[in-house]
Design a protein around this motif. Structure first.
Motif, PDB file in Angstrom:
ATOM      1  N   GLY A 181       0.840  -1.189   0.000  1.00 50.82           N
ATOM      2  CA  GLY A 181       0.000   0.000   0.000  1.00 50.82           C
ATOM      3  C   GLY A 181       0.876   1.240   0.000  1.00 50.82           C
ATOM      4  O   GLY A 181       2.058   1.196   0.371  1.00 50.82           O
ATOM      5  N   THR A 182       0.330   2.353  -0.424  1.00 50.93           N
ATOM      6  CA  THR A 182       1.101   3.592  -0.494  1.00 50.93           C
ATOM      7  C   THR A 182       0.351   4.729   0.190  1.00 50.93           C
ATOM      8  O   THR A 182      -0.872   4.713   0.288  1.00 50.93           O
ATOM      9  CB  THR A 182       1.375   3.995  -1.955  1.00 50.93           C
ATOM     10  N   THR A 183       1.096   5.691   0.639  1.00 51.83           N
ATOM     11  CA  THR A 183       0.531   6.909   1.222  1.00 51.83           C
ATOM     12  C   THR A 183       1.433   8.082   0.852  1.00 51.83           C
ATOM     13  O   THR A 183       2.667   7.984   0.948  1.00 51.83           O
ATOM     14  CB  THR A 183       0.428   6.809   2.757  1.00 51.83           C
ATOM     15  N   GLU A 184       0.822   9.178   0.434  1.00 47.91           N
ATOM     16  CA  GLU A 184       1.573  10.401   0.129  1.00 47.91           C
ATOM     17  C   GLU A 184       1.780  11.207   1.404  1.00 47.91           C
ATOM     18  O   GLU A 184       0.871  11.335   2.220  1.00 47.91           O
ATOM     19  CB  GLU A 184       0.810  11.250  -0.894  1.00 47.91           C
ATOM     20  N   ILE A 185       2.995  11.746   1.559  1.00 43.80           N
ATOM     21  CA  ILE A 185       3.347  12.551   2.724  1.00 43.80           C
ATOM     22  C   ILE A 185       3.563  13.995   2.285  1.00 43.80           C
ATOM     23  O   ILE A 185       4.329  14.255   1.343  1.00 43.80           O
ATOM     24  CB  ILE A 185       4.645  12.045   3.384  1.00 43.80           C
ATOM     25  N   ASN A 186       2.926  14.934   2.954  1.00 41.72           N
ATOM     26  CA  ASN A 186       3.183  16.359   2.773  1.00 41.72           C
ATOM     27  C   ASN A 186       3.365  16.986   4.151  1.00 41.72           C
ATOM     28  O   ASN A 186       2.484  16.869   5.012  1.00 41.72           O
ATOM     29  CB  ASN A 186       2.031  17.047   2.037  1.00 41.72           C
ATOM     30  N   ILE A 187       4.507  17.634   4.357  1.00 42.11           N
ATOM     31  CA  ILE A 187       4.819  18.219   5.660  1.00 42.11           C
ATOM     32  C   ILE A 187       5.217  19.677   5.476  1.00 42.11           C
ATOM     33  O   ILE A 187       6.067  19.994   4.629  1.00 42.11           O
ATOM     34  CB  ILE A 187       5.970  17.458   6.355  1.00 42.11           C
ATOM     35  N   ASP A 188       4.611  20.548   6.258  1.00 41.43           N
ATOM     36  CA  ASP A 188       4.990  21.959   6.268  1.00 41.43           C
ATOM     37  C   ASP A 188       5.452  22.349   7.657  1.00 41.43           C
ATOM     38  O   ASP A 188       4.765  22.083   8.662  1.00 41.43           O
ATOM     39  CB  ASP A 188       3.813  22.833   5.840  1.00 41.43           C
ATOM     40  N   LEU A 189       6.640  22.978   7.715  1.00 38.84           N
ATOM     41  CA  LEU A 189       7.211  23.445   8.973  1.00 38.84           C
ATOM     42  C   LEU A 189       7.306  24.964   8.908  1.00 38.84           C
ATOM     43  O   LEU A 189       7.920  25.510   7.966  1.00 38.84           O
ATOM     44  CB  LEU A 189       8.599  22.847   9.208  1.00 38.84           C
ATOM     45  N   GLN A 261      -2.137  -2.975   5.846  1.00 36.94           N
ATOM     46  CA  GLN A 261      -2.765  -1.725   6.240  1.00 36.94           C
ATOM     47  C   GLN A 261      -2.425  -1.384   7.686  1.00 36.94           C
ATOM     48  O   GLN A 261      -2.234  -0.212   8.031  1.00 36.94           O
ATOM     49  CB  GLN A 261      -4.280  -1.809   6.048  1.00 36.94           C
ATOM     50  N   THR A 262      -2.288  -2.388   8.531  1.00 37.05           N
ATOM     51  CA  THR A 262      -1.905  -2.158   9.921  1.00 37.05           C
ATOM     52  C   THR A 262      -0.534  -1.495  10.006  1.00 37.05           C
ATOM     53  O   THR A 262      -0.305  -0.574  10.799  1.00 37.05           O
ATOM     54  CB  THR A 262      -1.898  -3.487  10.700  1.00 37.05           C
ATOM     55  N   MET A 263       0.402  -1.964   9.158  1.00 33.97           N
ATOM     56  CA  MET A 263       1.746  -1.378   9.146  1.00 33.97           C
ATOM     57  C   MET A 263       1.703   0.079   8.696  1.00 33.97           C
ATOM     58  O   MET A 263       2.354   0.953   9.290  1.00 33.97           O
ATOM     59  CB  MET A 263       2.663  -2.184   8.216  1.00 33.97           C
ATOM     60  N   ILE A 264       0.925   0.350   7.640  1.00 34.29           N
ATOM     61  CA  ILE A 264       0.830   1.721   7.145  1.00 34.29           C
ATOM     62  C   ILE A 264       0.261   2.642   8.221  1.00 34.29           C
ATOM     63  O   ILE A 264       0.748   3.768   8.424  1.00 34.29           O
ATOM     64  CB  ILE A 264      -0.018   1.770   5.857  1.00 34.29           C
ATOM     65  N   GLU A 265      -0.753   2.176   8.927  1.00 30.65           N
ATOM     66  CA  GLU A 265      -1.347   2.992   9.975  1.00 30.65           C
ATOM     67  C   GLU A 265      -0.367   3.232  11.121  1.00 30.65           C
ATOM     68  O   GLU A 265      -0.364   4.301  11.744  1.00 30.65           O
ATOM     69  CB  GLU A 265      -2.633   2.332  10.477  1.00 30.65           C
ATOM     70  N   ARG A 266       0.497   2.269  11.404  1.00 36.28           N
ATOM     71  CA  ARG A 266       1.535   2.451  12.423  1.00 36.28           C
ATOM     72  C   ARG A 266       2.549   3.499  11.967  1.00 36.28           C
ATOM     73  O   ARG A 266       2.968   4.364  12.751  1.00 36.28           O
ATOM     74  CB  ARG A 266       2.227   1.118  12.703  1.00 36.28           C
ATOM     75  N   GLN A 292      -3.763   8.568   1.592  1.00 38.21           N
ATOM     76  CA  GLN A 292      -3.643   7.213   1.040  1.00 38.21           C
ATOM     77  C   GLN A 292      -4.650   6.964  -0.067  1.00 38.21           C
ATOM     78  O   GLN A 292      -4.347   6.285  -1.051  1.00 38.21           O
ATOM     79  CB  GLN A 292      -3.829   6.159   2.137  1.00 38.21           C
ATOM     80  N   GLY A 293      -5.847   7.506   0.069  1.00 35.95           N
ATOM     81  CA  GLY A 293      -6.878   7.231  -0.925  1.00 35.95           C
ATOM     82  C   GLY A 293      -7.179   5.745  -0.984  1.00 35.95           C
ATOM     83  O   GLY A 293      -7.319   5.075   0.039  1.00 35.95           O
ATOM     84  N   GLY A 294      -7.248   5.204  -2.190  1.00 39.58           N
ATOM     85  CA  GLY A 294      -7.590   3.796  -2.361  1.00 39.58           C
ATOM     86  C   GLY A 294      -6.406   2.874  -2.505  1.00 39.58           C
ATOM     87  O   GLY A 294      -6.581   1.687  -2.807  1.00 39.58           O
ATOM     88  N   TYR A 295      -5.193   3.392  -2.311  1.00 37.37           N
ATOM     89  CA  TYR A 295      -4.014   2.576  -2.595  1.00 37.37           C
ATOM     90  C   TYR A 295      -3.574   1.811  -1.356  1.00 37.37           C
ATOM     91  O   TYR A 295      -2.517   2.042  -0.775  1.00 37.37           O
ATOM     92  CB  TYR A 295      -2.910   3.470  -3.178  1.00 37.37           C
ATOM     93  N   TRP A 296      -4.464   0.877  -0.943  1.00 37.93           N
ATOM     94  CA  TRP A 296      -4.205   0.005   0.194  1.00 37.93           C
ATOM     95  C   TRP A 296      -3.350  -1.186  -0.267  1.00 37.93           C
ATOM     96  O   TRP A 296      -3.286  -1.495  -1.466  1.00 37.93           O
ATOM     97  CB  TRP A 296      -5.527  -0.503   0.765  1.00 37.93           C
ATOM     98  N   PRO A 297      -2.717  -1.874   0.660  1.00 32.59           N
ATOM     99  CA  PRO A 297      -1.984  -3.080   0.261  1.00 32.59           C
ATOM    100  C   PRO A 297      -2.916  -4.091  -0.402  1.00 32.59           C
ATOM    101  O   PRO A 297      -4.086  -4.235   0.000  1.00 32.59           O
ATOM    102  CB  PRO A 297      -1.453  -3.630   1.597  1.00 32.59           C
ATOM    103  N   VAL A 298      -2.414  -4.765  -1.406  1.00 33.84           N
ATOM    104  CA  VAL A 298      -3.183  -5.833  -2.065  1.00 33.84           C
ATOM    105  C   VAL A 298      -2.964  -7.100  -1.246  1.00 33.84           C
ATOM    106  O   VAL A 298      -2.000  -7.844  -1.461  1.00 33.84           O
ATOM    107  CB  VAL A 298      -2.742  -6.012  -3.529  1.00 33.84           C
ATOM    108  N   GLU A 299      -3.848  -7.329  -0.286  1.00 31.56           N
ATOM    109  CA  GLU A 299      -3.747  -8.476   0.616  1.00 31.56           C
ATOM    110  C   GLU A 299      -4.705  -9.561   0.128  1.00 31.56           C
ATOM    111  O   GLU A 299      -5.918  -9.464   0.300  1.00 31.56           O
ATOM    112  CB  GLU A 299      -4.064  -8.058   2.051  1.00 31.56           C
ATOM    113  N   ASN A 300      -4.152 -10.585  -0.494  1.00 29.16           N
ATOM    114  CA  ASN A 300      -4.960 -11.661  -1.063  1.00 29.16           C
ATOM    115  C   ASN A 300      -5.674 -12.469   0.017  1.00 29.16           C
ATOM    116  O   ASN A 300      -5.101 -12.771   1.065  1.00 29.16           O
ATOM    117  CB  ASN A 300      -4.080 -12.591  -1.896  1.00 29.16           C
TER     118      ASN A 300
END
Length: 384
Positions: A181-189, A261-266, A292-300
């Motif tokens: 699965g993928t997630t985009e990161i955007n950080i502003d400091l 998905q558990t790993m991504i949430e961690r 993340q949108g819909g790009y969750w891990p493909v867990e068969n």
């Protein structure tokens, strides 16, 4: 039209290859698919369009004695890539290309659909020609808009993805996660800019961003089980205007890849915690946005995938290979989180990689993919 010949299927693939379209703009592709499908034996077919997702297409083959509904998905969008294959049937759309093999995905689906239009299946089958896989997470959009409800709710879902890394025609699969699965990161400091000669009067966000990047790199090594896999990459940093001005703002962009998905949430949680810590340490305002949108891990699904693998391994006419998880993303993962199913690889053996301007898959692989899936579906319907 009866069963499509190999030459007809090759021509369909080449026609589709010439008309790649970007996410949610696949109008020409949609019209071409309908034109082909309307030539099939319509006795058991039902075609459904979706006003709220106008380039999507659903086609059902009504079964003779249905006990369940089996779904099959084919993604239909292309990529913003300028083709450099020099093929006679290269893309006619400037700056757009089927560089991820979705033209093959559609053709395989049409071949399977064509077969079952002539050989009525036992169970109901439906085919989801899905827009916007490469961006805009079309699978999630369809699910959230209620496409898979009532008679159009599958009990199980299947899909393939081509890969140049397997020999042509080889079926690849595995229990567990196929795609990350993928997630985009955007950080502003946000701190305070100022003169380089007076750092005590400013709040330097280049220093804060550097500290944050260092801490982010500890997430995988210290917060994730070492026998699992994950990636956090910060690929872009913007800060500052000139050498003698302290930067009061920094912007970071990156990506997460995780096998569950558990790993991504961690990982998401740790990013937020690190952001809060940096904000306190540097007296800064730190905003961490994760998408993340819909790009969750493909867990068969374990049961369905075990049956799929057993069939592929036991059939002497099929070349099967167990594969390792890939860190690339796929929005079929979101659908598999809602509906049990299996995704698998189809080898198309090419030196060029997916998303490459020179990607030129071996077309004969399509027929091996069609036959393998037709055989599996027939066997699956008879034994379940």
């Amino acid at each position: 039209m009866s069963i499509l010949t190999k030459q007809q299927l090759l021509q369909i693939r080449r026609d589709l290859h010439q008309i790649p379209e970007l996410a949610l703009q696949e109008t020409q592709t949609h019209d071409y698919l309908i034109k082909i499908i309307k030539q099939f034996n319509a006795q058991h077919l039902e075609i459904k369009t979706i006003p709220q997702l106008p380039t999507a297409l659903l086609v059902k083959v009504h079964g003779s004695h249905p006990q369940k509904t089996i779904g099959y998905r084919a993604d239909i969008d292309g990529l913003p890539v300028t083709e450099q294959t020099n093929l006679a049937f290269s893309s006619r759309h400037t700056g757009q290309m089927h560089a991820c093999g979705h033209d093959l995905h559609m053709t395989v689906a049409l071949g399977i659909l064509n077969y079952f239009s002539e050989h009525q299946p036992q169970d109901d089958l439906f085919f989801f020609f899905q827009p916007a896989e490469e961006s805009e997470n079309g699978g999630k959009l369809a699910y959230e808009q209620g496409v898979f409800q009532g008679a159009w709710r599958p009990d199980e879902f299947y899909a393939l993805h081509v890969t140049p890394d397997l020999p042509s025609g080889t079926i690849g699969c595995r229990l567990g996660t196929l795609f990350a699965g993928t997630t985009e990161i955007n950080i502003d400091l946000q701190g305070q800019d100022g003169h380089a000669a007076y750092p005590q009067r400013a709040n330097d966000m280049i220093v804060a961003a550097s500290a944050m990047i260092e801490q982010i790199q500890t997430i995988i090594s210290r917060s994730i089980d070492p026998i699992e896999g994950g990636v956090v990459t910060i690929g872009k940093m913007e800060a500052g205007t000139i050498r003698n001005v302290i930067a009061g703002h920094a912007h970071l962009e990156g990506t997460i890849r995780g096998l569950t998905q558990t790993m991504i949430e961690r990982i998401d949680q740790r990013l937020q915690e690190i952001g809060a810590g940096i904000a306190k340490s540097f007296n800064a305002d730190v905003q961490v946005e994760l998408h993340q949108g819909g790009y969750w891990p493909v867990e068969n699904n374990p049961q369905l995938t075990a049956e799929f693998i057993n069939y592929m391994k036991s059939n002497p006419d099929i070349k099967y290979q167990e594969t390792q998880p890939a860190m690339t993303g796929e929005d079929f993962g979101y659908l598999l989180a809602q509906i049990p199913g299996t995704m698998f690889w189809l080898g198309v053996q090419d030196k060029a990689q997916l998303h490459s301007a020179t990607f030129n898959p071996q077309e004969d692989a399509m027929f091996a993919g069609m036959q393998a899936m037709i055989g599996f579906l027939n066997n699956h319907m008879q034994t379940n």
